[in-house]
Enzyme design. Structure first.
Site, PDB file in Angstrom:
ATOM      1  NE  ARG A   1      -2.549   0.899   3.715  1.00 53.72           N
ATOM      2  CZ  ARG A   1      -3.439   0.710   4.692  1.00 53.72           C
ATOM      3  NH1 ARG A   1      -4.712   0.507   4.404  1.00 53.72           N
ATOM      4  NH2 ARG A   1      -3.061   0.712   5.952  1.00 53.72           N
TER       5      ARG A   1
ATOM      6  CG  ASP B   1      -8.954   2.221  14.042  1.00 52.31           C
ATOM      7  OD1 ASP B   1     -10.097   2.548  14.427  1.00 52.31           O
ATOM      8  OD2 ASP B   1      -8.701   1.107  13.559  1.00 52.31           O
TER       9      ASP B   1
HETATM   10  P1  AMP Z   1      -8.837  -2.880  10.457  1.00 51.28           P
HETATM   11  O1  AMP Z   1     -10.218  -3.377  10.745  1.00 51.28           O
HETATM   12  O2  AMP Z   1      -8.153  -3.609   9.334  1.00 51.28           O
HETATM   13  O3  AMP Z   1      -8.770  -1.403  10.283  1.00 51.28           O
HETATM   14  O4  AMP Z   1      -7.975  -3.255  11.750  1.00 51.28           O
HETATM   15  C1  AMP Z   1      -8.251  -2.816  13.041  1.00 51.28           C
HETATM   16  C2  AMP Z   1      -7.118  -3.235  13.960  1.00 51.28           C
HETATM   17  O5  AMP Z   1      -6.995  -4.659  14.010  1.00 51.28           O
HETATM   18  C3  AMP Z   1      -5.749  -2.731  13.535  1.00 51.28           C
HETATM   19  O6  AMP Z   1      -5.008  -2.482  14.700  1.00 51.28           O
HETATM   20  C4  AMP Z   1      -5.184  -3.902  12.776  1.00 51.28           C
HETATM   21  O7  AMP Z   1      -3.792  -3.883  12.724  1.00 51.28           O
HETATM   22  C5  AMP Z   1      -5.716  -5.066  13.576  1.00 51.28           C
HETATM   23  N1  AMP Z   1      -5.844  -6.287  12.755  1.00 51.28           N
HETATM   24  C6  AMP Z   1      -6.750  -6.519  11.788  1.00 51.28           C
HETATM   25  N2  AMP Z   1      -6.580  -7.746  11.271  1.00 51.28           N
HETATM   26  C7  AMP Z   1      -5.532  -8.308  11.906  1.00 51.28           C
HETATM   27  C8  AMP Z   1      -4.869  -9.576  11.825  1.00 51.28           C
HETATM   28  N3  AMP Z   1      -5.249 -10.514  10.959  1.00 51.28           N
HETATM   29  N4  AMP Z   1      -3.830  -9.782  12.647  1.00 51.28           N
HETATM   30  C9  AMP Z   1      -3.439  -8.853  13.528  1.00 51.28           C
HETATM   31  N5  AMP Z   1      -4.028  -7.656  13.666  1.00 51.28           N
HETATM   32  C10 AMP Z   1      -5.056  -7.381  12.862  1.00 51.28           C
HETATM   33 MG    MG Z   2      -7.664   0.063  10.253  1.00 46.72          MG
END
Ligand code: AMP
Ligand code: MG
Length: 520
Positions: free
Chosen positions: A195, A271
């Site tokens: 990205r 976030d």
């Molecule tokens: P997102 O929903 O992708 O914006 O992620 C929200 C939070 O969850 C962020 O801190 C991500 O880094 C963490 N996160 C999402 N998917 C994973 C995963 N498979 N392993 C570890 N952390 C994750």
């Molecule tokens: Mg996120």
């Protein structure tokens, strides 16, 4: 800090943390890695079994001063999979917090991403290059640090489509499969996404320091963000207030663009709200087909918090959290608690006029009104709102309705196609009479209006059933040609492309994607 988005390429010495055997060198000039330990954790990507290239975005690579052929080489693919570090990489996971669906989580952070470093593009602007799905980090909590192929393809398609539409967005530089399985509801092929972002600073990054009462960290972060994205704020008497207003303005205009293309982000947590004003973190996002203000696709958004029509409110709520996080700095700058609060409130009050200004200017252009600099007429906003009301009542396809109006601006003979999109065609007819009267007040030829309208009313958006088709072909048959085709079409959304007319057709009931998933 002396860095800015438009800084010359030579202002920063290249860092020296190069891996000796790396054959791929990115022109990294890293700045975030220079910030104190509290901002990030130095974390390398974790190797994957058998990386295979899906795609390199050649045009974007060149804009960043990277050689697409080198990225495609075996060593390049190893870099894109996280199996090897390009010279100059200083991989790190960024710390941030965030409100998720209204609940504050004091520590989130990059749980499955590594910032490899920053490059200054040919446009003179600074960009982050990040791997997503590249293994666990100190912020992974219970997650596996990985990404599944489906969500990676979705983010690739949607973010590039947004760029094609002219909406500020993070970009897709590359994607690879890992040869490993990731366990979600079902086992799925794993992938790593590369990205590119103007930066990965989020509202949640500010909340991280605010929640810890770390005012020195907050001050340093604000200085960094200002230098990188809002250098003009630094030149005012009240830099922090100007910075806050800057972020509010960009977010307001961003969400106005989302609304005018029928885009639903789906997870507008703090976030996932970028300080630079780009669309970021494409999860269960989707474009509307039938117009429905309350539409929600995301399986996890049970209360409709991030429904299509709630997006401006959600953005304002997120920006209020940013103002809150900045309060110690605003107070310092204004010389008192009350004065700091007033600065925050005044800045937040700019959201509505910014948003509405951008939203209605956009809608007027979509309707061919005031396109040659004519002033807005009384009733223009109501005319636009009344069309939207008819569309909602008639479940008219958002994209096809506005694209159809481009032809209708030239001749009412074209109305037949548009009215056919409405369950109640007579409601459209009545509206069209008012619209034509208003159009007659515009100077210029109808053909010119239509041409201008075509520049803002796309023929193509990545419709959900086609995104689904692309993902299924890739998952089930390792066939990436539908992916390539959808990307090609989406790169020129305002061109008719008659050979790709099938991509303009809304889902039949049995093709309709009713829910989208985060897939994390
Ligand atoms: P997102 O929903 O992708 O914006 O992620 C929200 C939070 O969850 C962020 O801190 C991500 O880094 C963490 N996160 C999402 N998917 C994973 C995963 N498979 N392993 C570890 N952390 C994750
Ligand atoms: Mg996120």
């Amino acid at each position: 800090m002396g860095l800015s988005e438009t800084m010359p390429r030579t202002d920063f010495p290249a860092n020296t943390a190069a891996s000796a055997e790396a054959e791929i060198a990115f022109p990294f000039v890293n700045t975030y890695a220079r910030l104190p330990q509290t901002f990030h954790r130095r974390t390398d990507p974790v190797r994957v079994a058998a990386p295979k290239l899906i795609r390199v975005n050649d045009a974007l690579a060149r804009q960043l001063g990277l050689d697409p052929e080198a990225l495609r080489s075996p060593a390049g693919v190893e870099v894109l999979a996280g199996n090897r570090l390009a010279a100059g990489s200083e991989p790190l996971a960024i710390a941030y917090a965030g409100h998720q669906f209204g609940n504050f989580v004091p520590q989130l952070g990059d749980g499955r991403a590594n910032l490899l470093g920053e490059v200054v593009g040919l446009d003179g602007k600074r960009y982050d290059i990040q791997l997503k799905g590249s293994g666990p980090t100190p912020f992974s909590r219970r997650g596996d640090g990985r990404a599944a192929l489906g969500p990676v393809l979705r983010e690739y398609i949607l973010s590039e489509a947004m760029a094609g539409l002219g909406v500020p967005s993070t970009r897709a530089l590359a994607a690879v499969t890992t040869g490993q399985v990731v366990l979600r509801e079902t086992p799925q092929p794993g992938a790593v996404f590369t990205r590119v972002a103007a930066s990965h600073l989020r509202v949640g990054t500010f909340q991280y320091f605010a929640a810890r009462g770390d005012v020195a960290g907050l001050r340093m972060l604000a200085a960094y963000a200002m230098a990188r994205h809002y250098p003009e704020a630094g030149e005012t008497d009240r830099p922090y207030a100007a910075f806050l207003r800057g972020v509010i303005g960009r977010q307001a205009r961003l969400v106005a663009q989302w609304m005018n293309f029928g885009f639903i982000h789906g997870v507008m947590n703090t976030d996932n709200t970028s300080i630079s004003g780009e669309t970021i973190d494409y999860g269960p996002c989707a474009f509307l087909e039938a117009y429905e203000p309350g539409k929600v696709f995301s399986s996890i958004d049970r209360g409709g918090r991030y429904a299509y029509g709630n997006q401006p409110n959600a953005a304002h709520w997120n920006l209020t959290r940013l103002a809150e996080a900045l309060l110690p700095l605003l107070e310092e700058e204004a010389g008192g608690d009350e004065a700091g609060m007033t600065a925050a409130v005044d800045a937040l009050a700019t959201f509505a006029p910014e948003y509405e200004g951008a939203r209605y200017a956009g809608l007027r252009r979509k309707l061919g009104l005031a396109v040659d600099g004519n002033w807005e007429r009384d009733g223009d906003a109501a005319l636009a709102e009344d069309l939207l009301t008819c569309m909602a009542e008639s479940r008219a396809d958002f994209t096809l309705t506005f694209r159809g109006l481009c032809e209708s601006a030239v001749s009412s003979a074209a109305d037949e196609e548009v009215r056919a999109l409405f369950a109640d065609p007579a409601a459209f007819d009545a509206w069209a009479v008012r619209w034509r009267l208003r159009l007659q007040g515009e100077s210029g030829r109808p053909e010119d209006h239509a041409a201008t309208m075509r520049e803002v009313n796309p023929a193509f958006i990545p419709r959900n059933h086609f995104v689904q088709e692309v993902i299924e072909a890739a998952e089930q048959r390792k066939d990436f040609s539908p992916f390539e085709e959808l990307l090609r079409v989406g790169a020129h959304p305002f061109d008719d492309q008659p050979e790709h007319a099938r991509y303009t057709i809304p889902a039949r009931p049995e093709q309709c994607v009713r829910q989208t998933f985060c897939g994390t």
